[in-house]
Write a protein that holds these residues in place. Structure first.
Motif, mmCIF file in Angstrom:
data_model
loop_
_atom_site.group_PDB
_atom_site.id
_atom_site.type_symbol
_atom_site.label_atom_id
_atom_site.label_comp_id
_atom_site.label_asym_id
_atom_site.label_seq_id
_atom_site.Cartn_x
_atom_site.Cartn_y
_atom_site.Cartn_z
ATOM 1 N N GLN A 3 0.808 -1.255 0.077
ATOM 2 C CA GLN A 3 -0.079 0.002 -0.015
ATOM 3 C C GLN A 3 0.771 1.251 -0.064
ATOM 4 N N ARG A 4 1.674 1.219 0.707
ATOM 5 C CA ARG A 4 2.833 2.456 0.778
ATOM 6 C C ARG A 4 3.497 2.620 -0.434
ATOM 7 N N VAL A 5 3.841 1.417 -1.285
ATOM 8 C CA VAL A 5 4.434 1.640 -2.551
ATOM 9 C C VAL A 5 3.682 2.300 -3.445
ATOM 10 N N LYS A 70 5.477 4.004 -12.223
ATOM 11 C CA LYS A 70 6.840 3.378 -12.717
ATOM 12 C C LYS A 70 7.341 2.433 -11.527
ATOM 13 N N VAL A 71 7.737 1.101 -11.850
ATOM 14 C CA VAL A 71 7.882 0.173 -10.847
ATOM 15 C C VAL A 71 9.460 -0.013 -11.248
ATOM 16 N N THR A 72 10.246 0.013 -10.147
ATOM 17 C CA THR A 72 11.637 -0.361 -10.336
ATOM 18 C C THR A 72 12.049 -1.251 -9.176
ATOM 19 N N VAL A 73 12.744 -2.355 -9.688
ATOM 20 C CA VAL A 73 12.877 -3.289 -8.422
ATOM 21 C C VAL A 73 14.514 -3.841 -8.679
ATOM 22 N N SER A 74 14.905 -3.966 -7.569
ATOM 23 C CA SER A 74 16.342 -4.592 -7.193
ATOM 24 C C SER A 74 16.214 -5.848 -6.442
ATOM 25 N N HIS A 75 17.055 -6.717 -6.572
ATOM 26 C CA HIS A 75 17.022 -7.872 -5.787
ATOM 27 C C HIS A 75 18.631 -8.276 -5.737
ATOM 28 N N LEU A 83 28.486 -8.054 -2.191
ATOM 29 C CA LEU A 83 27.231 -7.645 -2.633
ATOM 30 C C LEU A 83 27.079 -8.194 -4.041
ATOM 31 N N TYR A 84 25.960 -8.804 -4.230
ATOM 32 C CA TYR A 84 25.726 -9.571 -5.510
ATOM 33 C C TYR A 84 24.195 -8.809 -5.872
ATOM 34 N N ASP A 85 24.093 -8.358 -7.138
ATOM 35 C CA ASP A 85 22.953 -8.098 -7.803
ATOM 36 C C ASP A 85 22.501 -9.478 -8.586
ATOM 37 N N LEU A 86 21.117 -9.795 -7.904
ATOM 38 C CA LEU A 86 20.678 -11.090 -8.457
ATOM 39 C C LEU A 86 19.990 -10.763 -9.818
ATOM 40 N N LEU A 87 19.459 -9.574 -10.316
ATOM 41 C CA LEU A 87 18.786 -9.398 -11.499
ATOM 42 C C LEU A 87 19.939 -9.142 -12.584
ATOM 43 N N ALA A 88 20.996 -8.848 -12.313
ATOM 44 C CA ALA A 88 22.045 -8.603 -13.262
ATOM 45 C C ALA A 88 22.491 -9.784 -14.271
ATOM 46 N N GLU A 89 22.506 -9.529 -15.528
ATOM 47 C CA GLU A 89 22.818 -10.484 -16.597
ATOM 48 C C GLU A 89 24.062 -11.171 -16.411
#
Length: 90
Positions: A3-5, A70-75, A83-89
């Motif tokens: 709801q806050r998002v 606009k939806v932006t997501v990080s994982h 630190l690992y970006d799990l959405l990086a190619e």
């Protein structure tokens, strides 16, 4: 959080604990054949928090009173102080 998002706030969901305590399972849900099991329903008992949040968020964004979004997501994962970006190619 969802709801806050929708109201325009930035939100974070963070899992912390020792190895083997169930953080990944809680966040992502079960895996089948080595890959994430995508559930069709956010309220499915086996769905992880990420799946539930995404389903709930996009259900809320279908409200006709919301004209643009606009939806932006990080994982991200922190493991052994890296630190690992799990959405990086790569």
């Amino acid at each position: 959080l969802d709801q806050r998002v929708v109201e325009g706030y930035q939100c974070t969901c963070f899992a912390y604990g020792p190895t083997g305590s169930g953080k990944t399972h809680t966040m992502e849900g079960p895996t089948i054949g080595g890959s994430l099991y995508a559930t069709d329903h956010a309220d499915a008992t086996s769905a992880g928090m990420i799946s539930r949040a995404i389903h709930t968020l996009f259900d809320a964004l279908e409200d006709p009173s919301i004209l643009t979004a606009k939806v932006t997501v990080s994982h991200l994962e922190v493991y052994n102080e890296q630190l690992y970006d799990l959405l990086a190619e790569e």
